[in-house]
Design an enzyme around this catalytic site. Structure first.
Site, short mmCIF file in Angstrom:
data_model
loop_
_atom_site.label_atom_id
_atom_site.label_comp_id
_atom_site.label_asym_id
_atom_site.label_seq_id
_atom_site.Cartn_x
_atom_site.Cartn_y
_atom_site.Cartn_z
N ASN A 221 21.44 34.54 -33.30
CA ASN A 221 22.81 34.16 -32.92
C ASN A 221 23.80 34.84 -33.86
OD1 ASN A 221 23.52 32.31 -35.23
ND2 ASN A 221 21.72 31.24 -34.44
N ASP A 290 17.88 26.54 -31.64
CA ASP A 290 17.35 25.30 -31.07
C ASP A 290 15.92 25.49 -30.57
OD1 ASP A 290 19.56 23.71 -31.57
OD2 ASP A 290 20.63 24.49 -29.80
N PRO A 316 12.49 21.98 -34.92
CA PRO A 316 12.85 20.70 -35.54
C PRO A 316 14.33 20.69 -35.94
CG PRO A 316 11.50 22.02 -37.03
CD PRO A 316 11.55 22.76 -35.73
N ASP A 317 14.92 19.51 -35.96
CA ASP A 317 16.30 19.37 -36.42
C ASP A 317 16.24 19.13 -37.94
OD1 ASP A 317 18.85 18.40 -37.18
OD2 ASP A 317 19.26 17.88 -35.09
N LYS A 348 27.31 12.99 -33.14
CA LYS A 348 26.33 13.69 -33.99
C LYS A 348 26.13 12.95 -35.32
CE LYS A 348 26.56 18.00 -32.48
NZ LYS A 348 27.05 19.37 -32.33
N LYS A 352 22.29 11.93 -35.76
CA LYS A 352 21.51 12.59 -36.82
C LYS A 352 21.45 11.74 -38.09
CE LYS A 352 22.44 17.21 -35.10
NZ LYS A 352 21.85 18.53 -35.32
O1 C5P Z 1 23.14 19.70 -32.91
P1 C5P Z 1 23.89 20.83 -33.51
O2 C5P Z 1 23.10 22.11 -33.55
O3 C5P Z 1 25.26 21.03 -32.95
O4 C5P Z 1 24.10 20.33 -35.00
C1 C5P Z 1 24.69 21.12 -35.96
C2 C5P Z 1 24.32 20.64 -37.35
O5 C5P Z 1 22.93 20.37 -37.46
C3 C5P Z 1 24.58 21.72 -38.36
O6 C5P Z 1 24.89 21.07 -39.58
C4 C5P Z 1 23.24 22.44 -38.44
O7 C5P Z 1 23.08 23.14 -39.67
C5 C5P Z 1 22.26 21.31 -38.28
N1 C5P Z 1 21.01 21.69 -37.59
C6 C5P Z 1 19.82 21.71 -38.29
N2 C5P Z 1 18.65 22.02 -37.63
C7 C5P Z 1 18.64 22.30 -36.31
C8 C5P Z 1 19.86 22.29 -35.59
C9 C5P Z 1 21.03 21.98 -36.26
O8 C5P Z 1 19.82 21.47 -39.50
N3 C5P Z 1 17.51 22.61 -35.71
#
Ligand code: C5P
Length: 422
Positions: A221, A290, A316-317, A348, A352
């Site tokens: 990206n 993602d 993973p998030d 969010k 989160k």
């Molecule tokens: O859900 P989204 O991608 O919009 O969330 C953004 C936030 O979550 C940012 O702080 C990003 O660094 C973190 N993030 C993460 N791991 C992922 C996706 C997002 O730490 N896989």
């Protein structure tokens, strides 16, 4: 002050993107202002020179304009200049005002609070820290009138930098030489070095991740990593120990920061989780992919090899995982949104389980890759807007807000730390 003043070079450059208003008054040392402007610009500061009329007899505005990259200001009532940045705006623009050299006459005018030219007016109209570097003949410096003025200025928290002892332009030897430009530059560096996050470990994730398709291709990206790098630098400036886990970007590593380079989301996750246990704060600016390719090929897919089908699996998030750790650090996440900023950011925050979310609008000219940005910052029972500005300045404002949320005293720039070393 008489005699020298020890120079303590800070471990990092704190002048990047700072707005320095440099006042130049009419003494023989005015020629040294040229070198000072050059040093400040090299350190990354924006410099606006304001000269008194007498200074123009010693150095030309053209020299200082060429070095600072901005037209020199010298008139209080200049309709053309005022139409650009009026004197009150200029007073607000400054992060610090340094007058070098400062003549005996200028110190006297400052002590009296006069507003009879542009520079004196700016000193009176600005809330920025004021520093002066006196330069004059030793008898003028030692004169009780000058000394009384200096005492008055010190009592008002104006930093008096120098003068130094040595040979003087008039042929005498004594105290009255202007402090050297390198030393003045170091004084400003020290002025901006804060301690709002002193003793804390700050972990920052930044940049994009690249998810391999085959040995030469990847899904990626447009994240430039600038905001994360600026935050790592700002946290370091505020006294924290900083670890930066960065995806592939083309940025200089910030000074004094431990940098861990990764490529994929899984590598970023491993690096972040290994560091998160020691961290007091985790700032997640990374644009983590993602999805990743379920089964990247071990050899290059060639044209003619037939249709290329990719199976993507979710990554993973990382932020949510860190926020869910048993002894989680304070977590600050980012949210880039095109619409309904507050609703999405607050959603969010809860989903989160993070402590604070900095949301920015993305769209034409904003967000990814742009030089400046604006943020809406949300936490459970609060909100603050940080207006559009350069990413370095924005990062400092966000670090100040973070320090406040952590119950720390956000840095007030304070000239007393310079006095302490007089
Ligand atoms: O859900 P989204 O991608 O919009 O969330 C953004 C936030 O979550 C940012 O702080 C990003 O660094 C973190 N993030 C993460 N791991 C992922 C996706 C997002 O730490 N896989």
């Amino acid at each position: 002050m008489t005699g020298g003043f020890p120079i303590h070079l800070p471990v990092m450059n704190t002048l990047r993107d700072r707005h320095i208003l440099l006042g130049v008054t009419g003494g023989i040392a005015a020629y040294k202002a040229a070198e000072l402007v050059r040093l400040l610009r090299t350190a990354g500061a924006e410099v606006q020179v304001v000269m008194t009329h007498a200074a123009g007899k010693f150095i030309t505005p053209l020299t200082l304009q060429a070095l600072s990259g901005r037209p020199v200001r010298d008139e209080l009532f200049d309709p053309e200049a005022e139409a650009g940045m009026g004197h009150i705006e200029l007073a607000r623009w400054a992060d610090a005002i340094l007058v070098a050299p400062a003549t005996a006459d200028f110190l006297a005018r400052l002590a009296q609070g006069r507003a009879d030219d542009l520079l004196a007016t700016l000193c009176l109209a600005s809330e920025a820290p004021l520093l002066v570097a006196p330069a004059m003949n030793r008898v003028m410096w030692e004169n009780p009138a000058t000394q009384a003025n200096v005492d008055l200025l010190r009592a008002r928290d104006i930093a008096i930098l120098g003068p130094e002892a040595g040979e003087q332009a008039c042929g005498e030897t004594g105290t009255g030489r202007m402090r050297e430009p390198e030393a003045l530059c170091a004084d400003l560096q020290r002025l901006f070095a804060g301690n709002a996050l002193a003793g804390l470990q700050v972990l920052v994730s930044a940049g994009p991740t690249q998810e391999p398709i085959d040995p030469v291709r990847y899904l990626g990206n447009n994240s430039s990593g600038r905001m994360g790098y600026a935050l790592a630098r700002a946290a370091r400036e505020a006294g924290a120990s900083v670890t930066l886990v960065s995806g592939p970007v083309s940025l200089e590593p910030p000074e004094g920061v431990q940098l861990i380079r990764v490529q994929t989301a899984l590598e970023m996750r491993d690096a972040v989780l290994a560091e998160a246990r020691q961290a007091d704060v985790f700032i997640a600016t990374a644009a983590v992919a993602d999805y990743r390719v379920a089964d990247p090929r071990s050899s290059k897919h060639k044209r003619g090899d037939g249709p290329l089908r990719l199976e993507l699996v979710e990554n993973p998030d990382i932020l949510a995982e860190v926020a869910a750790l048993p002894e989680a650090p304070f977590t600050l996440g980012f949210a880039a949104e095109t619409d309904a900023l507050e609703r999405h950011a607050r959603e969010k925050l809860v989903r989160k389980g993070v402590d604070m979310i900095a949301a920015n609008r993305v769209g034409p000219g904003l967000g990814f890759g742009s030089e400046d940005n604006a943020l809406e910052v949300y936490w459970q029972d609060g909100h603050q807007s940080l207006p559009r500005q350069g990413k370095d300045r924005l990062a400092r404002a966000l670090v100040r807000l973070l320090a406040q949320r952590l119950g720390r005293n956000p840095d007030q720039l304070c000239t007393s730390q310079l006095h302490a070393q007089d």
